[in-house]
Scaffold this motif. Structure first.
Motif, PDB file in Angstrom:
ATOM      1  N   SER B  91      -9.711   1.952  -2.665  1.00  0.00           N
ATOM      2  CA  SER B  91      -9.302   1.264  -1.445  1.00  0.00           C
ATOM      3  C   SER B  91      -9.693  -0.199  -1.509  1.00  0.00           C
ATOM      4  CB  SER B  91      -9.977   1.912  -0.238  1.00  0.00           C
ATOM      5  OG  SER B  91     -11.375   1.755  -0.355  1.00  0.00           O
ATOM      6  N   GLY B  92     -10.527  -0.561  -2.498  1.00  0.00           N
ATOM      7  CA  GLY B  92     -11.002  -1.937  -2.568  1.00  0.00           C
ATOM      8  C   GLY B  92     -12.387  -2.089  -1.978  1.00  0.00           C
ATOM      9  N   TYR B 300       3.264  -3.787  -0.947  1.00  0.00           N
ATOM     10  CA  TYR B 300       2.489  -4.566   0.028  1.00  0.00           C
ATOM     11  C   TYR B 300       1.954  -3.657   1.131  1.00  0.00           C
ATOM     12  CZ  TYR B 300       1.663  -7.534   4.054  1.00  0.00           C
ATOM     13  OH  TYR B 300       1.103  -8.114   5.151  1.00  0.00           O
ATOM     14  N   THR B 301       2.825  -2.828   1.689  1.00  0.00           N
ATOM     15  CA  THR B 301       2.392  -1.951   2.783  1.00  0.00           C
ATOM     16  C   THR B 301       1.279  -1.014   2.324  1.00  0.00           C
ATOM     17  OG1 THR B 301       4.682  -1.995   3.506  1.00  0.00           O
ATOM     18  CG2 THR B 301       3.251  -0.436   4.595  1.00  0.00           C
ATOM     19  N   GLY B 303      -0.794  -1.331  -0.231  1.00  0.00           N
ATOM     20  CA  GLY B 303      -2.014  -2.011  -0.627  1.00  0.00           C
ATOM     21  C   GLY B 303      -2.721  -2.671   0.534  1.00  0.00           C
ATOM     22  N   PHE B 304      -1.972  -3.411   1.346  1.00  0.00           N
ATOM     23  CA  PHE B 304      -2.628  -4.267   2.334  1.00  0.00           C
ATOM     24  C   PHE B 304      -2.622  -3.698   3.747  1.00  0.00           C
ATOM     25  CE2 PHE B 304      -1.910  -7.118  -1.160  1.00  0.00           C
ATOM     26  CZ  PHE B 304      -3.089  -7.835  -1.195  1.00  0.00           C
ATOM     27  N   ARG B 305      -1.680  -2.806   4.057  1.00  0.00           N
ATOM     28  CA  ARG B 305      -1.691  -2.212   5.398  1.00  0.00           C
ATOM     29  C   ARG B 305      -2.484  -0.918   5.382  1.00  0.00           C
ATOM     30  NH1 ARG B 305      -1.052  -5.662   8.831  1.00  0.00           N
ATOM     31  NH2 ARG B 305      -0.816  -7.280   7.295  1.00  0.00           N
ATOM     32  N   LYS B 306      -2.225  -0.074   4.369  1.00  0.00           N
ATOM     33  CA  LYS B 306      -2.862   1.238   4.355  1.00  0.00           C
ATOM     34  C   LYS B 306      -4.095   1.255   3.470  1.00  0.00           C
ATOM     35  CE  LYS B 306       1.512   3.382   3.992  1.00  0.00           C
ATOM     36  NZ  LYS B 306       2.137   4.572   3.427  1.00  0.00           N
ATOM     37  N   LEU B 307      -4.385   0.128   2.809  1.00  0.00           N
ATOM     38  CA  LEU B 307      -5.550   0.006   1.947  1.00  0.00           C
ATOM     39  C   LEU B 307      -5.556   1.085   0.867  1.00  0.00           C
ATOM     40  CD1 LEU B 307      -8.215  -0.697   4.694  1.00  0.00           C
ATOM     41  CD2 LEU B 307      -6.687  -2.293   3.578  1.00  0.00           C
ATOM     42  N   ASP B 308      -4.399   1.468   0.414  1.00  0.00           N
ATOM     43  CA  ASP B 308      -4.267   2.470  -0.623  1.00  0.00           C
ATOM     44  C   ASP B 308      -3.971   1.728  -1.927  1.00  0.00           C
ATOM     45  OD1 ASP B 308      -4.039   4.822  -1.886  1.00  0.00           O
ATOM     46  OD2 ASP B 308      -2.504   5.670  -0.569  1.00  0.00           O
ATOM     47  N   VAL B 309      -4.994   1.062  -2.428  1.00  0.00           N
ATOM     48  CA  VAL B 309      -4.787   0.150  -3.548  1.00  0.00           C
ATOM     49  C   VAL B 309      -4.390   0.896  -4.823  1.00  0.00           C
ATOM     50  CG1 VAL B 309      -5.890  -1.610  -4.969  1.00  0.00           C
ATOM     51  CG2 VAL B 309      -6.355  -1.524  -2.541  1.00  0.00           C
TER      52      VAL B 309
END
Lengths: 421, 342
Positions: B91-92, B300-301, B303-309
């Motif tokens: 998730s980062g 983008y969604t 990675g950055f919205r759902k934090l599912d990197v």
């Protein structure tokens, strides 16, 4: 080679730190003095008030300094992940309340259960619904900095022209007023003036349709289960889709930003919005009034716009303690009142009555509506996907698709989202 | 690294530039390519290659080092870490678990992703041929010496390329806005209603593709122009003498001589199409209800919205693979045509 890479990365990270968040991470080694960075998105007059509270807090503390960085909410959301994962993120961050569970579930925030039990934290005085926003997987992860139900803004001049003296209080009055206020002078099928700006996707804080669902006794998610596909919601959708499609009380395909524009350009007589609508309306010279979202057949309720503050988990214990000190300070009666008056949002403490904020009529009006506020998807970790599903539902419904099928489809997809962890 | 054949791989972006067809002197708007380095013959012959050569290598390396470091830190290293992340549920924020091919499996089963893949394909079909054909037609027109104000037109047509796509998207979104849009206002006074284009499930995709075409055709046009100017006039003269009409000259002289340029432009345009994001993010946000949702939007969604990197990384790698595959197919196809043509 590897070493030089490390050095280069360090240099790059340092220069990023310099440009994007000056001072973050410096001075962390000294245990007696804590220097914290606080990211928030209050960019208007509200930001000045918040920064003043932070300054006062800094002055009251001998070994804690909080530095504030202001960016639009969307920028915070886009930069928080890379900033935190590279160790350059803020110590305290404010964000839209429905985004908090997403981050909390991924381990980005410090759990605050003990802090909530601490009698010095002032958290026991919170408006209960506001505190509900902060619970994720049974634990508290944030402190609210704002909680306000959507309110109805109406254009007094257009109301007077149509001969309407009081804002509608029930759905039937609401729709009747909207029809009366919809004017298609040249009869080309596209009204020049709409009774209502009713966005069908990306609505104000995603709360417009949930508010309508609540009004008829429906909901989206309840106790971790999808409850979208209900006869109540079907009725709600039918009522409003009919009003938009047949009576043309609102343009279709509207989103929150276009809705703001529609109201501020005087093309819509009524609109559901947040406290900032009052300043937008003022700037556009619109004589506006504020009323509660009209009561539905079953209930008077409105989805709340919430902002939460969390402590990022990358920091040491001293910083966590310092951040908690700030939260407790922020929630003291004096600061909470000043924050409410300055931000235009109702007080976060339930022991501050509307009369205490009467010097700001907008705040007073909104405070009186506080009881109708319901947090949006509290504790739902994958709120992103649930809100997307609801957006698709309402958008397709307004576009004229079969409501029954849409609800069944949305029910399945929302439940699937809730099931995948 | 230097590969045989007609392509020179530019170091920074991995984009390919045909070496012969785009000479340095043309006005192509991009970083100038360093001429191929040829080591001068060592003084005193090649008697002692070991010491001299090593020193030269070191020298060359020291010149390359700054660029290599930057590339390594900002391109190679992120790519390697993304590959690793794509096999985790990262998730980062530190917590991550190895999940094997789970992310990749999800890509091929998730209906949302499949929808995005279909949309990206549709977008590529709308964007690539339109942009390339428009660029070619305008390049042919601009290449005609009879056209007055050629320099002005060339600059005017190239201008949109200089604007950032996001800025162009904001401007176009305003122009076609159904409530306050200028274009809608003009059209409606002429009795035409285009409605809310960006909220129309059928029209939204063509609209976002149009903005990208408007922004980028100028670049392809300039490359075509450069290619056209490389064609020796004697070929046309000879064709004319043989009685070839305008169409025949185009079909049998211009097109074959331009095939390298065309291949380059097509591959370039396709890669751009597969990476569609900016104007979609600005204009529709993937809407109406997912009709303009592309693969990069999903990256983008996720990675950055759902934090599912982890998932976003896997999706990036699948996109990379697909882009590479399509480019290779085009490359082989044009390479074969070229040989047959010879």
């Amino acid at each position: 080679m590897k070493r030089s890479l490390t050095i280069l990365t360090a240099v790059a990270a340092a220069s990023l730190a310099l440009t994007s968040c000056s001072g973050a991470g410096t001075g962390a080694s000294d245990n007696t003095k804590a220097e914290l960075t606080f990211w928030h998105g209050y960019t208007e007059a509200d930001g000045k008030v918040l920064n003043k509270i932070v300054e006062d807090f800094n002055a009251s503390q001998s070994n804690v300094t909080i530095k504030v960085q202001t960016n639009p909410w969307s920028v915070i959301d886009d930069t928080l992940l890379p900033a935190l994962s590279s160790g350059n993120g803020p110590d305290i961050v404010a964000m839209p309340a429905e985004r908090l569970p997403v981050y909390a579930d991924k381990g980005a925030f410090v759990e605050l259960d003990d802090f909530y039990k601490d009698s010095n934290s002032n958290l026991d005085k919170l408006v209960p619904a506001a505190a509900d926003m902060e619970t994720v997987n049974g634990h508290k992860y944030g402190v609210p900095s704002g909680f306000v139900p959507l309110a109805m803004f109406y254009n007094k001049a257009l109301f007077a022209k149509a001969g309407i003296t009081t804002p509608p209080a029930t759905w039937s009055e609401w729709i009747a007023a909207a029809k009366k206020l919809t004017i298609d002078e040249n009869k080309d099928g596209t009204p020049e003036q709409y009774g209502l700006g009713l966005p069908d996707h990306a609505t104000v804080a995603n709360g417009v349709w949930p508010s309508l669902f609540y009004g008829n006794g429906g909901d989206v998610v309840k106790d971790g289960k999808a409850v979208v596909d209900s006869p109540e919601n079907a009725e709600t959708l039918k009522t409003w889709v009919d009003a938009v499609r047949n009576d043309k009380i609102s343009p279709s395909g509207l989103d929150g930003i276009a809705g703001d524009k529609l109201f501020s350009s005087g093309k819509a007589a009524m609109y559901l919005g947040g406290p900032w609508m009052s300043s937008i309306a003022k700037e556009s010279n619109i004589d506006y009034g504020i009323a509660a979202v009209p009561a539905g057949p079953k209930e008077q309720a409105a989805s709340a716009i919430g902002i939460s503050m969390g402590i990022t988990s990358q920091k040491d214990g001293a910083k966590t303690a310092a951040a908690q000190k700030f939260f407790a300070y922020f929630l003291q009666k004096e600061q909470a009142t000043a924050w409410s008056l300055g931000s235009g949002w109702p007080p976060l403490r339930s022991d501050i009555p509307a009369s205490a904020v009467a010097s700001n009529p907008v705040v007073e009006a909104l405070t009186k509506q506080s009881e109708f506020g319901r947090p949006l998807l509290p504790g739902v970790v994958n709120s992103t996907d649930v809100l997307t599903a609801v957006d698709k539902l309402t958008q397709r419904a307004v576009a004229g698709e079969n409501i029954k099928n849409l609800l069944a489809e949305t029910q399945t997809s929302v439940q699937k989202v809730l099931d995948t962890k | 690294m230097r590969r045989p054949g007609r392509w020179l791989t530019s170091s920074s972006s991995g984009r390919r530039v045909p070496r012969k067809e785009v000479p340095m002197s043309t006005t192509v708007h991009r970083k100038p390519q360093a001429p191929r380095y040829r080591a001068p013959a060592p003084i005193g012959g090649r008697r002692r290659p070991a010491v001299g050569q090593r020193r030269k290598n070191l020298q060359a390396l020291s010149f390359l080092l700054p660029a290599l470091l930057v590339l390594g830190a900002f391109t190679a290293w992120p790519m390697v870490s993304a590959l690793r992340l794509s096999f985790t549920n990262a998730s980062g924020f530190g917590k991550e678990k190895w999940v094997g091919f789970e992310n990749y499996a999800r890509i091929f089963t998730d209906p949302v992703i499949i929808n995005a893949v279909v949309n990206t394909g549709l977008y590529a079909l709308l964007f690539t041929p339109t942009a390339v054909a428009l660029a070619l037609v305008l390049a042919l027109l601009l290449n005609d010496p009879r056209l007055p104000f050629r320099g002005f037109f060339r600059t005017a047509l190239f201008l949109p390329f200089i604007i950032s796509l996001a800025v162009a998207a904001i401007a176009w979104a305003y122009l076609i806005d159904p409530q306050v849009g200028l274009l809608n206002y003009w059209l409606s006074s002429a009795g035409i209603r285009i409605g809310n284009v960006l909220q129309d499930p059928v029209l939204a995709m063509p609209a976002v593709a149009f903005v990208a075409v408007w922004k980028s055709f100028g670049f392809y046009m300039v490359i075509f122009l450069a290619g056209l100017q490389e064609i020796p006039g004697s070929l046309y003269e000879a064709a004319r003498v043989d009685g070839a009409g305008a169409w025949t000259r185009f079909r049998h002289v211009t097109m074959p001589m331009l095939s390298n340029t065309t291949a380059f432009v097509l591959i370039f345009a396709l890669i751009a199409a597969l990476q569609a994001f900016d104007q979609i993010y600005v204009m529709t946000g993937g809407g109406p209800y997912g009709h303009t949702e592309t693969v990069v939007m999903q990256i983008y969604t996720s990675g950055f919205r759902k934090l599912d990197v982890g998932f976003a990384s896997a999706l990036s790698y699948v996109l990379l693979g697909a882009t590479l595959l399509l480019s290779v197919i085009q490359f082989v196809f044009f390479g074969r045509r070229e040989r047959e043509g010879d």
